[in-house]
Design an enzyme around this catalytic site. Sequence first.
Site, PDB file in Angstrom:
ATOM      1  N   LYS A 164      46.846  40.316  44.179  1.00 50.94           N
ATOM      2  CA  LYS A 164      47.770  41.092  43.357  1.00 50.94           C
ATOM      3  C   LYS A 164      48.460  42.104  44.262  1.00 50.94           C
ATOM      4  O   LYS A 164      47.849  43.076  44.704  1.00 50.94           O
ATOM      5  CB  LYS A 164      46.975  41.819  42.259  1.00 50.94           C
ATOM      6  CG  LYS A 164      47.772  42.140  40.996  1.00 50.94           C
ATOM      7  CD  LYS A 164      48.792  43.237  41.099  1.00 50.94           C
ATOM      8  CE  LYS A 164      48.197  44.613  41.174  1.00 50.94           C
ATOM      9  NZ  LYS A 164      49.268  45.669  41.196  1.00 50.94           N
TER      10      LYS A 164
ATOM     11  N   GLY B 103      43.604  50.927  48.676  1.00 50.15           N
ATOM     12  CA  GLY B 103      44.394  51.830  47.842  1.00 50.15           C
ATOM     13  C   GLY B 103      43.712  53.171  47.728  1.00 50.15           C
ATOM     14  O   GLY B 103      42.996  53.595  48.640  1.00 50.15           O
ATOM     15  N   SER B 104      43.911  53.832  46.600  1.00 54.20           N
ATOM     16  CA  SER B 104      43.436  55.203  46.464  1.00 54.20           C
ATOM     17  C   SER B 104      41.935  55.243  46.209  1.00 54.20           C
ATOM     18  O   SER B 104      41.345  54.302  45.669  1.00 54.20           O
ATOM     19  CB  SER B 104      44.166  55.899  45.312  1.00 54.20           C
ATOM     20  OG  SER B 104      43.665  55.420  44.081  1.00 54.20           O
ATOM     21  N   THR B 105      41.329  56.354  46.599  1.00 51.88           N
ATOM     22  CA  THR B 105      39.905  56.534  46.382  1.00 51.88           C
ATOM     23  C   THR B 105      39.579  56.569  44.889  1.00 51.88           C
ATOM     24  O   THR B 105      38.554  56.052  44.464  1.00 51.88           O
ATOM     25  CB  THR B 105      39.427  57.809  47.107  1.00 51.88           C
ATOM     26  OG1 THR B 105      39.415  57.538  48.515  1.00 51.88           O
ATOM     27  CG2 THR B 105      38.020  58.211  46.692  1.00 51.88           C
TER      28      THR B 105
ATOM     29  N   GLY C  67      39.441  53.112  43.770  1.00 49.70           N
ATOM     30  CA  GLY C  67      38.278  52.526  44.423  1.00 49.70           C
ATOM     31  C   GLY C  67      36.995  52.834  43.670  1.00 49.70           C
ATOM     32  O   GLY C  67      36.131  51.964  43.497  1.00 49.70           O
TER      33      GLY C  67
ATOM     34  N   GLU D  87      39.006  49.745  51.052  1.00 44.23           N
ATOM     35  CA  GLU D  87      39.644  50.562  52.094  1.00 44.23           C
ATOM     36  C   GLU D  87      40.444  51.625  51.366  1.00 44.23           C
ATOM     37  O   GLU D  87      41.466  51.312  50.746  1.00 44.23           O
ATOM     38  CB  GLU D  87      40.587  49.710  52.963  1.00 44.23           C
ATOM     39  CG  GLU D  87      39.890  48.582  53.702  1.00 44.23           C
ATOM     40  CD  GLU D  87      39.147  49.059  54.944  1.00 44.23           C
ATOM     41  OE1 GLU D  87      39.135  50.283  55.199  1.00 44.23           O
ATOM     42  OE2 GLU D  87      38.587  48.199  55.644  1.00 44.23           O
TER      43      GLU D  87
ATOM     44  N   CYS E 254      46.767  55.500  55.106  1.00 42.66           N
ATOM     45  CA  CYS E 254      45.459  56.045  54.731  1.00 42.66           C
ATOM     46  C   CYS E 254      44.790  56.743  55.913  1.00 42.66           C
ATOM     47  O   CYS E 254      44.027  57.686  55.735  1.00 42.66           O
ATOM     48  CB  CYS E 254      44.565  54.947  54.184  1.00 42.66           C
ATOM     49  SG  CYS E 254      44.572  53.470  55.191  1.00 42.66           S
TER      50      CYS E 254
ATOM     51  N   GLU F 150      44.599  64.110  49.904  1.00 46.20           N
ATOM     52  CA  GLU F 150      45.459  63.182  50.618  1.00 46.20           C
ATOM     53  C   GLU F 150      46.882  63.289  50.063  1.00 46.20           C
ATOM     54  O   GLU F 150      47.106  63.056  48.877  1.00 46.20           O
ATOM     55  CB  GLU F 150      44.934  61.753  50.451  1.00 46.20           C
ATOM     56  CG  GLU F 150      45.708  60.753  51.280  1.00 46.20           C
ATOM     57  CD  GLU F 150      45.096  59.368  51.231  1.00 46.20           C
ATOM     58  OE1 GLU F 150      45.018  58.735  52.289  1.00 46.20           O
ATOM     59  OE2 GLU F 150      44.713  58.920  50.145  1.00 46.20           O
TER      60      GLU F 150
END
Lengths: 286, 478
Positions: free
Chosen positions: B184, B236-238, B241, B258, B292, B389
């Site tokens: 995706k 992507g973003s934490t 995640g 990641e 990142c 971030e």
Amino acid sequence: MSDRLSVLKTYKLYAGGKFPRSESGRVYEVSDSKGNWLANAPLASRKDARDAVVAARKAFGGWSGATAYNRGQILYRTAEMLEGRRDQFVAEVADAEGLSKAKAAAQVDAAIDRWVWYAGWSDKVAQIAGSSNPVAGPYFNLSAPEPTGVVAVLAPQESSFLGLVSVLAPVIVTGNTAVVVTSERAPLPALSLAEVLATSDLPGGVVNLLSGRTAELGAPLAAHQDVNALDLAGADAELAKELETAAADNLKRVLRPRAVDWTADPGTDRLLAFLETKTVWHPMGV
Amino acid sequence: MANIFAYAPAPESRAVVNLAPSYGLFIDGEFTESAGGGLRKTVSPATEEVLAEYAQGTAEDVDRAVRAARKAFEKWSALPGAERAKYLFRIARLIQERSRELAVLETLDNGKPIRESRDSDLPLVAAHFFYYAGWADKLGHAGFGPDPKPLGVAGQVIPWNFPLLMLAWKIAPALACGNTVVLKPAETTPLSALFFADICRQAGLPKGVVNIVTGDGSTGAALVAHPDINKVAFTGSTGVGKAIARTVAGTQKKVTLELGGKAANIVFDDAPVDQAVEGIVNGIFFNQGHVCCAGSRLLVQESIQDELLDALKRRMATLRVGDPLDKNTDIGAINSAEQLARITELADAGEAEGAERWSPACELPGSGYWFAPTLFTGVTQAHRIAREEVFGPVLSVLTFRTPEEAVAKANNTPYGLSAGIWTEKGSRMLWMANKLRAGVIWSNTFNKFDPASPFGGYKESGHGREGGRHGLEAYLNV
């Protein structure tokens, strides 16, 4: 000779290199497989778990910073100490697991041998898990494994000693520090192992052992923001799901429970599970 | 001064990219419409021009794609590794052949400078396939046992900052190990993944081995939650995640994540200042800071703070912000209005909390999404811009006096993806590299990537590694 009344041992927790009772003042009855009372083990509390994490974090810098050779020597020293107490552990394992003396002895011997096997990994794991990487440019590029940090371990419920050793040794030999929740029903061999660790030059706080309710202690450890990884060996499916969900809050590395034959060759799975790969680049040139 | 750097426009031609007005989903080797019939638009962030429409994948579409991947898995995993390798080599070569087209497309859809998509992204994409192609028939030598097996169907969700490179990081090792995939792409950058589908067609890749399901976050969530995938790979973003880690709890799905970072780029007083400045600029302004592992926290030794910041400001004044398709552009467009709003909000918070903001004089284009390269000095560790971030061209400068203090400040973050060290003293560099809790340490360099070099973070920067021998583990049943 047996008119003599034996001296019973007060079993205690092991945290930060000391042997405290639970701060809660609680104990619980531990019985053998036939239901005979063996001891009152400390029923550790959430606060005991948090204190153990603090001790494990404090110990992490020194232990992870020690040379691999030094860690290997200390683990080997632990095996020496275990060997000297072999009869004690055979008796405790026989009581804990309802085994004959011969079968318990086989478990203890396997555990000591496993501890020696893991001790030897300390200065070799980087050579199988690290690499020099041939990148397309004038750079020196090296990947090496490092310990993940503080690992919370739910020890296997059924294998009170061999199972415990099989999950604990791979965690600490690579430089992690551990907070271990012992087998709920059979904590005594683990609490006695603490006495061995304390006399093996292992710095205080590297291993912390808590006896009590797995679910009660697992919850604060899985949710703890200063715990880096979680070994769910001793959790049933329902508890494992709950704890893995809680562990997501700070993205702990989670080793899910699975059926393990603790007598079989463990391979390197558990050794590599709690390692991070660090890759360093440096330009080459004059 | 300004005249020296006045460049004439040097636009890269768009003619090399042939965009269709509308794209479907790529499932089982065919482009098909979404079950829900929903369409989204993807725009060029530099101009806000609509580039194409694409399908909004639904849970039903995801299910169809997973079933196609499951069906294809049997034959694909049974192929000799040497045969799988040859497909991947074909893909690597086709990417090289079509790299100019893909670079222009990536710049159009993502907004990054053509200089980067052409010289960094695309060469790395091809190299990644080339590298993993060679593993496909050597997996027994990778250190995971004599005959490691694939996992099955991998559900992969990738971000918008390096759309095609992240696709390569996901698909190349997955296919090499014998898995099939449903990927995706990000909501704002779906196009290069759809062009990759055409490369799969040209390579003769068996149907269903690679499936591309486009859509927004809900499509990705449906994929991650699908009961018949064996593997989740996410970049992507934490925040997302963590949601994924909760979704897969209690399942047997293997996960690699990641996630975000807040890298410290640490400059000692003996560092070569000009090189360090180049490294700092590359570390935070590469890809508009949508990285990142960006060096977003500059930790400079107090004694050289003034000298270094003067040099850095001089260098920042020469950065050219503007048309990403111009070959002289250094900093392109922010990827979306939403991301621009996030960067703006955090930068404003930096000012509100008392840090000193500085940007060089630079004219931003009238349309599109833009943010001037920005520097904050007087930043403390408590400031949001030092902790969160930003994912934009915003650098926070902190100072330190001793190496121990640098380590303490660098490690004072829940993240642990990357770090930079600038010093001429080898022993100090190695000591620092040892102490920093981060997965990638760049010493006297920054933002270097290679398919042979594992990449990934400690702590809340994610799980697992991508790239190198280490990157195989994520796609093997070990």
